[in-house]
Design a protein around this motif. Structure first.
Motif, PDB file in Angstrom:
ATOM      1  N   LEU A   1      88.477 -14.542  55.520  1.00 53.68           N
ATOM      2  CA  LEU A   1      87.522 -15.409  56.200  1.00 53.68           C
ATOM      3  C   LEU A   1      88.174 -16.048  57.424  1.00 53.68           C
ATOM      4  CD1 LEU A   1      84.740 -16.747  56.314  1.00 53.68           C
ATOM      5  CD2 LEU A   1      85.629 -18.508  54.773  1.00 53.68           C
ATOM      6  N   GLU A   2      89.420 -16.470  57.292  1.00 50.92           N
ATOM      7  CA  GLU A   2      90.122 -17.111  58.396  1.00 50.92           C
ATOM      8  C   GLU A   2      90.238 -16.170  59.597  1.00 50.92           C
ATOM      9  OE1 GLU A   2      91.256 -17.013  55.217  1.00 50.92           O
ATOM     10  OE2 GLU A   2      90.772 -19.076  54.693  1.00 50.92           O
ATOM     11  N   MET A   3      90.578 -14.913  59.342  1.00 48.38           N
ATOM     12  CA  MET A   3      90.680 -13.935  60.430  1.00 48.38           C
ATOM     13  C   MET A   3      89.311 -13.656  61.049  1.00 48.38           C
ATOM     14  SD  MET A   3      93.394 -11.076  59.059  1.00 48.38           S
ATOM     15  CE  MET A   3      93.144 -10.026  60.480  1.00 48.38           C
ATOM     16  N   ALA A   4      88.291 -13.545  60.212  1.00 52.86           N
ATOM     17  CA  ALA A   4      86.950 -13.219  60.704  1.00 52.86           C
ATOM     18  C   ALA A   4      86.361 -14.339  61.546  1.00 52.86           C
ATOM     19  CB  ALA A   4      86.020 -12.910  59.533  1.00 52.86           C
ATOM     20  N   LEU A   5      86.805 -15.570  61.314  1.00 55.71           N
ATOM     21  CA  LEU A   5      86.292 -16.708  62.078  1.00 55.71           C
ATOM     22  C   LEU A   5      86.974 -16.876  63.429  1.00 55.71           C
ATOM     23  CD1 LEU A   5      85.840 -19.313  59.207  1.00 55.71           C
ATOM     24  CD2 LEU A   5      84.025 -18.204  60.537  1.00 55.71           C
ATOM     25  N   GLN A   6      88.006 -16.077  63.695  1.00 55.00           N
ATOM     26  CA  GLN A   6      88.672 -16.148  64.996  1.00 55.00           C
ATOM     27  C   GLN A   6      87.691 -15.702  66.081  1.00 55.00           C
ATOM     28  OE1 GLN A   6      91.794 -17.418  65.519  1.00 55.00           O
ATOM     29  NE2 GLN A   6      91.588 -17.921  63.344  1.00 55.00           N
ATOM     30  N   PRO A   7      87.760 -16.309  67.256  1.00 55.71           N
ATOM     31  CA  PRO A   7      86.824 -15.937  68.323  1.00 55.71           C
ATOM     32  C   PRO A   7      86.904 -14.452  68.666  1.00 55.71           C
ATOM     33  CG  PRO A   7      88.052 -17.915  68.913  1.00 55.71           C
ATOM     34  CD  PRO A   7      88.670 -17.378  67.647  1.00 55.71           C
ATOM     35  N   SER A   8      85.729 -13.871  68.873  1.00 49.55           N
ATOM     36  CA  SER A   8      85.635 -12.470  69.288  1.00 49.55           C
ATOM     37  C   SER A   8      84.509 -12.389  70.305  1.00 49.55           C
ATOM     38  CB  SER A   8      85.321 -11.573  68.086  1.00 49.55           C
ATOM     39  OG  SER A   8      85.018 -10.275  68.537  1.00 49.55           O
ATOM     40  N   ASN A   9      84.866 -12.188  71.557  1.00 53.46           N
ATOM     41  CA  ASN A   9      83.860 -12.137  72.610  1.00 53.46           C
ATOM     42  C   ASN A   9      83.102 -10.824  72.629  1.00 53.46           C
ATOM     43  OD1 ASN A   9      84.618 -14.680  73.473  1.00 53.46           O
ATOM     44  ND2 ASN A   9      86.143 -13.885  74.883  1.00 53.46           N
ATOM     45  N   GLU A  10      83.687  -9.781  72.071  1.00 53.90           N
ATOM     46  CA  GLU A  10      83.092  -8.459  72.172  1.00 53.90           C
ATOM     47  C   GLU A  10      82.159  -8.128  71.018  1.00 53.90           C
ATOM     48  OE1 GLU A  10      86.379  -5.799  72.593  1.00 53.90           O
ATOM     49  OE2 GLU A  10      87.276  -7.048  74.140  1.00 53.90           O
ATOM     50  N   ASP A  11      82.559  -8.443  69.807  1.00 55.29           N
ATOM     51  CA  ASP A  11      81.793  -8.048  68.630  1.00 55.29           C
ATOM     52  C   ASP A  11      80.760  -9.094  68.253  1.00 55.29           C
ATOM     53  OD1 ASP A  11      83.388  -5.781  68.346  1.00 55.29           O
ATOM     54  OD2 ASP A  11      84.787  -6.790  67.000  1.00 55.29           O
ATOM     55  N   ALA A  12      79.552  -8.623  67.947  1.00 57.57           N
ATOM     56  CA  ALA A  12      78.519  -9.504  67.408  1.00 57.57           C
ATOM     57  C   ALA A  12      78.764  -9.592  65.905  1.00 57.57           C
ATOM     58  CB  ALA A  12      77.139  -8.953  67.709  1.00 57.57           C
ATOM     59  N   ARG A  13      79.275 -10.741  65.466  1.00 59.28           N
ATOM     60  CA  ARG A  13      79.681 -10.903  64.071  1.00 59.28           C
ATOM     61  C   ARG A  13      78.856 -11.962  63.368  1.00 59.28           C
ATOM     62  NH1 ARG A  13      86.283 -11.270  64.258  1.00 59.28           N
ATOM     63  NH2 ARG A  13      86.665  -9.178  65.060  1.00 59.28           N
ATOM     64  N   VAL A  14      78.538 -11.663  62.113  1.00 59.23           N
ATOM     65  CA  VAL A  14      77.902 -12.639  61.244  1.00 59.23           C
ATOM     66  C   VAL A  14      78.602 -12.540  59.890  1.00 59.23           C
ATOM     67  CG1 VAL A  14      76.045 -11.060  60.556  1.00 59.23           C
ATOM     68  CG2 VAL A  14      75.686 -13.519  60.371  1.00 59.23           C
ATOM     69  N   ILE A  15      78.842 -13.672  59.276  1.00 58.61           N
ATOM     70  CA  ILE A  15      79.527 -13.730  57.984  1.00 58.61           C
ATOM     71  C   ILE A  15      78.536 -14.264  56.960  1.00 58.61           C
ATOM     72  CG2 ILE A  15      81.408 -14.797  56.672  1.00 58.61           C
ATOM     73  CD1 ILE A  15      82.921 -15.005  59.386  1.00 58.61           C
ATOM     74  N   THR A  16      78.466 -13.559  55.823  1.00 60.55           N
ATOM     75  CA  THR A  16      77.603 -14.008  54.736  1.00 60.55           C
ATOM     76  C   THR A  16      78.459 -14.285  53.502  1.00 60.55           C
ATOM     77  OG1 THR A  16      77.228 -11.761  53.895  1.00 60.55           O
ATOM     78  CG2 THR A  16      75.668 -12.585  55.558  1.00 60.55           C
ATOM     79  N   SER A  17      77.861 -14.963  52.538  1.00 60.70           N
ATOM     80  CA  SER A  17      78.534 -15.124  51.259  1.00 60.70           C
ATOM     81  C   SER A  17      78.610 -13.752  50.593  1.00 60.70           C
ATOM     82  CB  SER A  17      77.772 -16.113  50.376  1.00 60.70           C
ATOM     83  OG  SER A  17      76.535 -15.542  49.993  1.00 60.70           O
ATOM     84  N   ALA A  18      79.461 -13.608  49.612  1.00 62.74           N
ATOM     85  CA  ALA A  18      79.615 -12.330  48.919  1.00 62.74           C
ATOM     86  C   ALA A  18      78.750 -12.253  47.666  1.00 62.74           C
ATOM     87  CB  ALA A  18      81.078 -12.102  48.551  1.00 62.74           C
ATOM     88  N   LYS A  19      77.917 -13.260  47.457  1.00 65.59           N
ATOM     89  CA  LYS A  19      77.050 -13.299  46.283  1.00 65.59           C
ATOM     90  C   LYS A  19      75.586 -13.375  46.720  1.00 65.59           C
ATOM     91  CE  LYS A  19      80.414 -15.575  43.255  1.00 65.59           C
ATOM     92  NZ  LYS A  19      81.129 -14.365  43.070  1.00 65.59           N
ATOM     93  N   PRO A  20      74.695 -12.718  45.968  1.00 62.47           N
ATOM     94  CA  PRO A  20      73.276 -12.791  46.320  1.00 62.47           C
ATOM     95  C   PRO A  20      72.817 -14.247  46.422  1.00 62.47           C
ATOM     96  CG  PRO A  20      73.646 -11.204  44.555  1.00 62.47           C
ATOM     97  CD  PRO A  20      74.948 -11.945  44.769  1.00 62.47           C
ATOM     98  N   PRO A  21      71.980 -14.587  47.372  1.00 62.74           N
ATOM     99  CA  PRO A  21      71.257 -13.711  48.288  1.00 62.74           C
ATOM    100  C   PRO A  21      72.025 -13.396  49.575  1.00 62.74           C
ATOM    101  CG  PRO A  21      70.445 -15.940  48.564  1.00 62.74           C
ATOM    102  CD  PRO A  21      71.504 -15.979  47.474  1.00 62.74           C
ATOM    103  N   TYR A  22      73.351 -13.507  49.576  1.00 55.55           N
ATOM    104  CA  TYR A  22      74.185 -13.167  50.733  1.00 55.55           C
ATOM    105  C   TYR A  22      73.784 -14.010  51.950  1.00 55.55           C
ATOM    106  CZ  TYR A  22      74.938  -9.279  47.564  1.00 55.55           C
ATOM    107  OH  TYR A  22      75.207  -8.529  46.449  1.00 55.55           O
TER     108      TYR A  22
END
Length: 131
Positions: free
Chosen positions: A8-29
């Protein structure tokens, strides 16, 4: 060469190029974070998207069968939550109903105990077309 975050820490790093969205790993995600590139494509603000799930992007041309194609790995969130990355292409809709085609790659994000806690979804918009 693109480095795919695995925490999660790596995924939250700024990324100007990629359109990123993070969801929980449990339903309903539920959506927990979205970057500026994702909000630009979808027209949903971070606050509007939080606690909703990615079905907010579904519409009349979204093909739900695309998640399960013969001879191809499943692209369902439960598979990703169990540790298997997945990808697929589909038609999605922004906040105002404008359709776009995107190639979406989904990756499990783990904590220090190697438990999947969140999912990272990277949207590569391929084409916009009118409804």
């Amino acid at each position: 060469v693109e480095i795919i975050p695995n925490s999660l820490e790596m995924a939250l790093q700024p990324s100007n190029e990629d359109a990123r969205v993070i969801t929980s790993a449990k339903p309903p995600y539920s959506i927990v974070s979205a970057n500026a590139a994702w909000t630009h494509i979808t027209r949903y603000s971070q606050m509007e998207a939080e606690q909703k799930d990615l079905t907010i992007l579904d519409g009349k041309r979204t093909f739900h069968g695309a998640k399960h194609r013969p001879g191809k790995p499943s692209h369902d969130f439960s598979s990703v939550a169990s540790g298997r990355s997945a990808c697929g292409t589909n038609v999605f809709y922004d906040k105002y109903g404008k359709s776009f085609i995107a190639f979406v790659s989904s990756y499990p994000l783990t904590n220090a105990k190697n438990e999947v806690t969140h999912l990272l979804h990277v949207y590569n918009s391929l084409h916009e077309y009118s409804n």
